[in-house]
Design a protein around this motif. Structure first.
Motif, short mmCIF file in Angstrom:
data_model
loop_
_atom_site.label_atom_id
_atom_site.label_comp_id
_atom_site.label_asym_id
_atom_site.label_seq_id
_atom_site.Cartn_x
_atom_site.Cartn_y
_atom_site.Cartn_z
N VAL A 1 -5.52 10.24 5.74
CA VAL A 1 -5.33 10.78 4.38
C VAL A 1 -3.84 11.05 4.14
O VAL A 1 -3.17 11.64 4.98
N LEU A 2 -3.36 10.59 3.00
CA LEU A 2 -1.93 10.67 2.69
C LEU A 2 -1.62 11.77 1.67
O LEU A 2 -2.44 12.04 0.79
N GLN A 3 -0.45 12.34 1.77
CA GLN A 3 0.10 13.19 0.72
C GLN A 3 0.37 12.32 -0.51
O GLN A 3 0.96 11.24 -0.39
N VAL B 1 2.70 -0.58 -6.12
CA VAL B 1 2.18 0.23 -5.02
C VAL B 1 0.70 0.47 -5.25
O VAL B 1 0.31 0.97 -6.31
N PHE B 2 -0.12 0.14 -4.26
CA PHE B 2 -1.56 0.43 -4.35
C PHE B 2 -1.75 1.89 -3.95
O PHE B 2 -1.81 2.23 -2.76
N ASN B 3 -1.82 2.74 -4.95
CA ASN B 3 -1.86 4.18 -4.74
C ASN B 3 -3.33 4.62 -4.60
O ASN B 3 -3.98 4.98 -5.57
N ASN B 4 -3.82 4.54 -3.33
CA ASN B 4 -5.20 4.98 -3.08
C ASN B 4 -5.24 6.26 -2.26
O ASN B 4 -6.31 6.78 -1.96
N GLY B 5 -4.08 6.75 -1.86
CA GLY B 5 -3.99 8.03 -1.17
C GLY B 5 -4.47 8.02 0.28
O GLY B 5 -4.56 9.08 0.90
N VAL B 6 -4.73 6.82 0.80
CA VAL B 6 -5.24 6.74 2.19
C VAL B 6 -4.69 5.51 2.90
O VAL B 6 -4.23 4.55 2.27
N TYR B 7 -4.74 5.58 4.23
CA TYR B 7 -4.53 4.38 5.04
C TYR B 7 -5.89 3.69 5.09
O TYR B 7 -6.64 3.81 6.07
N ALA B 8 -6.20 2.93 4.04
CA ALA B 8 -7.57 2.43 3.90
C ALA B 8 -7.95 1.45 5.00
O ALA B 8 -9.07 1.48 5.52
N VAL B 9 -7.01 0.57 5.38
CA VAL B 9 -7.34 -0.40 6.43
C VAL B 9 -7.70 0.33 7.72
O VAL B 9 -8.67 -0.04 8.39
N GLY C 1 0.84 -1.20 0.00
CA GLY C 1 0.00 0.00 0.00
C GLY C 1 0.87 1.25 0.00
O GLY C 1 2.05 1.21 0.38
N ASP C 2 0.28 2.37 -0.40
CA ASP C 2 1.09 3.60 -0.48
C ASP C 2 1.54 4.08 0.90
O ASP C 2 2.64 4.62 1.05
N GLY C 3 0.70 3.86 1.93
CA GLY C 3 1.12 4.26 3.27
C GLY C 3 2.29 3.43 3.75
O GLY C 3 3.27 3.96 4.28
N ALA C 4 2.23 2.12 3.55
CA ALA C 4 3.31 1.23 3.95
C ALA C 4 4.59 1.54 3.17
O ALA C 4 5.69 1.54 3.72
MG LIG Z 1 -3.23 3.18 0.97
#
Ligand SMILES: [Mg+2]
Ligand SMILES: Cc1ncc(C[n+]2csc(CCOP(=O)(O)OP(=O)(O)O)c2C)c(N)n1
Length: 584
Positions: A515-517, A484-492, A459-462
């Protein structure tokens, strides 16, 4: 008689590591360790890998060990050792054998610290801080200050590591590496943490303790045998990673052939056996499962660890005293059948005894029709990429040369069950310790396995935690592929907090902390590699673009790839549907 030796403490250690199959040592230099790294570079066959930080070096050693059997990392004291601790915690919990080498204060400096109160850089005091910090996550800790004792200490730590399959620390004082010591004698062999059944049976007539274990093994095996022979029970095996860690796959396959009983895997045990093995029904991972099991089924769990993430949202294994009489849990040297416990029964001894019972009779007929798994669906090329279309496309692309290394995120749970992996031990995930960011460095570590091209799913956060190791991949000429799963969030995290933003048609905002940069991954790869032509990157927005990238990845088979899978922030793998409901 000559007493000359050719070893010093540093070469003794590298020779022993080489003998145990270590070809790479993950590291960050520091003045307490530099002499060792010089020895590695100039007097050993081990390739020193320079990591971007010690946490990454630890994760890389963990990934290397999962793929190759044993890993090693060398760091300096305090600033390095405290950073690597998280990685070693994960290796301890998940039973991954990693040797951590920590370079520390010389004896003279230690005495100055004690007697004159001198405080040296990277140290919290004169004492035993590394031992205290690591004691809960190691099965052996050796502090080397005397070169003549070093062989015994190194041999002890390494033997514990390969026997218990858990981390050890070898702490070496900075002035010891180059001091002469005796040469290695003999070969280091693992000692199993249980007594083999044949030996127990020989001892049993005169040894009541051995007799008690034999009785427990035979009692457990007999009960399981009876369940397996009863077709009305419709038994199913549920296998876990302990089966793979102990190398018991061949025994289990023999049992499958003898019984005709089908099997499912756990998340931790995914792809312990190739997923095209006859009788495989799919993965059981709690509410995400494609295969439905209930507490009332006759489940024979072999080497499955009872962890919250392994059975997400469901409690398949009932507490002792309330259990289904036809439910078996054999793990960590104990077998539980219904309400009965059989202690001191290792998985290996249990499987051997079961096979002895089955050897006397003919193989049983297959008891269940095998389920058809994940029928292929066709997708339009201009359809936006989603988790589900990604996993469908990747599943068709994977070959036994790929090793999937998956981080913790929406994709691990449920999503990964849509991947069919036909390589034994072909799926690595740190699914108990669950430290995000593990996968990129672990993928680096796994990349040194000959003939293997790891596919990292993160994931993008990880990714943000440890992504610098992409540059190490380029420096080392790896051909790793990172999606990279670029969803812009810590979805989990959002799912666990409140799944409302994921409900159909929802416009509910995400909690700000989740919410991620956004990052520009294509530019990032160029920067990390200094525009190296073997460092490739791409954006994927549609199913068609994904297929194109997969083709390019195959064409550029020697390149490191970073591919951004650009997802809608509200997308999730279909297996999460049971979770996406209004908050109570
Ligand atoms: Mg994510
Ligand atoms: C080192 C560490 N810090 C924090 C967490 C808590 N955590 C678990 S999953 C997660 C979010 C992961 O986000 P991402 O990688 O973007 O994946 P997604 O959830 O979007 O699929 C976080 C912060 C953790 N598991 N490990």
């Amino acid at each position: 008689m000559s007493t000359a030796t050719t070893s010093c403490v540093g070469t003794y250690l590298t020779r022993r590591l080489e003998e145990l199959g270590i070809g790479h040592l993950f590291s960050v230099p520091g003045d307490y360790t530099s002499d060792l790294l010089e020895i590695v570079d100039n007097q050993s066959h081990i390739q020193r890998i320079g990591n971007c930080n010690e946490l990454n070096a630890g994760y890389a050693a963990d990934g290397y060990a999962r793929a190759n059997g044993l890993g090693a990392v060398a760091v300096t004291t305090g600033v390095g050792s405290f950073s690597v601790l998280n990685a070693i915690g994960g290796a301890y919990v998940e039973m991954v054998p990693v040797v951590t080498i920590i370079g520390t204060l010389s004896n003279v400096k230690r005495l100055n610290a004690i007697n004159a109160g001198e405080l040296f850089h990277h140290n919290t005091g004169p004492g035993d801080e590394n031992r205290l910090v690591f004691q809960g996550v190691t099965v052996a800790y050796e502090q080397i200050s005397d070169p003549l004792q070093a062989p015994r200490q190194i041999d002890h730590a390494l033997t514990m590591c390969i026997s218990q399959k858990r981390p050890v620390v070898i702490e070496i004082m900075e002035d010891c590496y180059k001091l002469p010591c005796p040469d290695p004698q003999g070969t280091l062999m693992p000692t199993p943490p249980f007594t083999p059944l044949e030996q127990l049976k020989t001892l049993a007539p005169t040894n009541p303790y051995a007799q008690a274990i034999v009785t427990a093994v035979q009692g457990a095996a007999q009960k399981i045998y009876t369940l397996l022979k009863d077709p009305t029970k419709k038994p199913v095996f549920w296998i876990g990673h302990e089966l793979g860690r102990a190398g018991l796959q061949d025994l289990f396959i023999e049992l499958l052939e003898k019984t005709g009983v089908p099997f499912v895997s756990s998340l931790l045990g995914k792809a312990v056996l190739p997923e095209n093995t006859p009788g495989y029904l799919g993965m059981y991972d709690g509410i995400f499962s494609q295969v439905k099991l209930t507490k009332n089924d006759c489940i024979i769990a072999l080497g499955v660890w009872n962890t919250d993430l392994n059975v997400f949202g469901e409690k398949l294994i009932a507490p002792l005293g309330t259990g289904n009489p036809a439910a078996v849990l054999a793990t960590r040297n104990v077998v539980k059948i219904g309400t009965t416990l059989f202690p001191q029964v290792s998985l290996e001894n249990l499987l051997n005894e079961l096979l002895t019972l089955f050897h006397s009779g003919p193989a049983m007929a297959t008891q269940h029709p095998l389920a058809a798994r994940h029928p292929a669906q066709s997708h339009e090329a201009d359809q936006p990429i989603t988790y589900d279309t990604f996993f469908a496309g990747l599943s068709g692309y994977l070959t036994p040369a790929n090793l999937v290394v998956a981080d913790i995120g929406l994709s691990t749970f449920g999503g990964s069950s849509f991947l069919t992996i036909n390589r034994p031990n072909g799926f690595l995930a740190q699914a108990i310790w669950a430290s995000i960011g593990w996968s990129v460095p672990a993928g680096l570590g796994a990349s040194f396995t000959p003939g293997v091209r790891p596919i990292v799913l993160v994931g993008d956060g990880a990714f943000k935690l440890t992504c610098q190791e992409l540059s190490t991949m380029v420096a080392c000429g790896c051909n790793t592929v990172v999606f990279v799963f670029n969803n812009g969030v810590y979805a989990v995290e959002q799912m666990l907090l409140d799944s409302k933003p994921f409900q159909k048609g929802s416009t509910a905002p995400f909690e700000a902390a989740n919410v991620l940069q956004h990052w520009d991954y294509v530019s990032l790869m160029k920067g990390f590699s200094n525009n190296d032509p073997q460092a490739m990157s791409a954006n994927v927005n549609t199913v068609g673009e994904f297929q194109t990238v997969l083709t390019q990845i195959s064409e550029h088979s020697g390149a490191v790839w970073l591919v951004s899978i650009n997802l809608n922030e509200r997308d999730f793998p279909a297996s999460w549907h049971p979770f996406v409901k209004p908050k109570a």
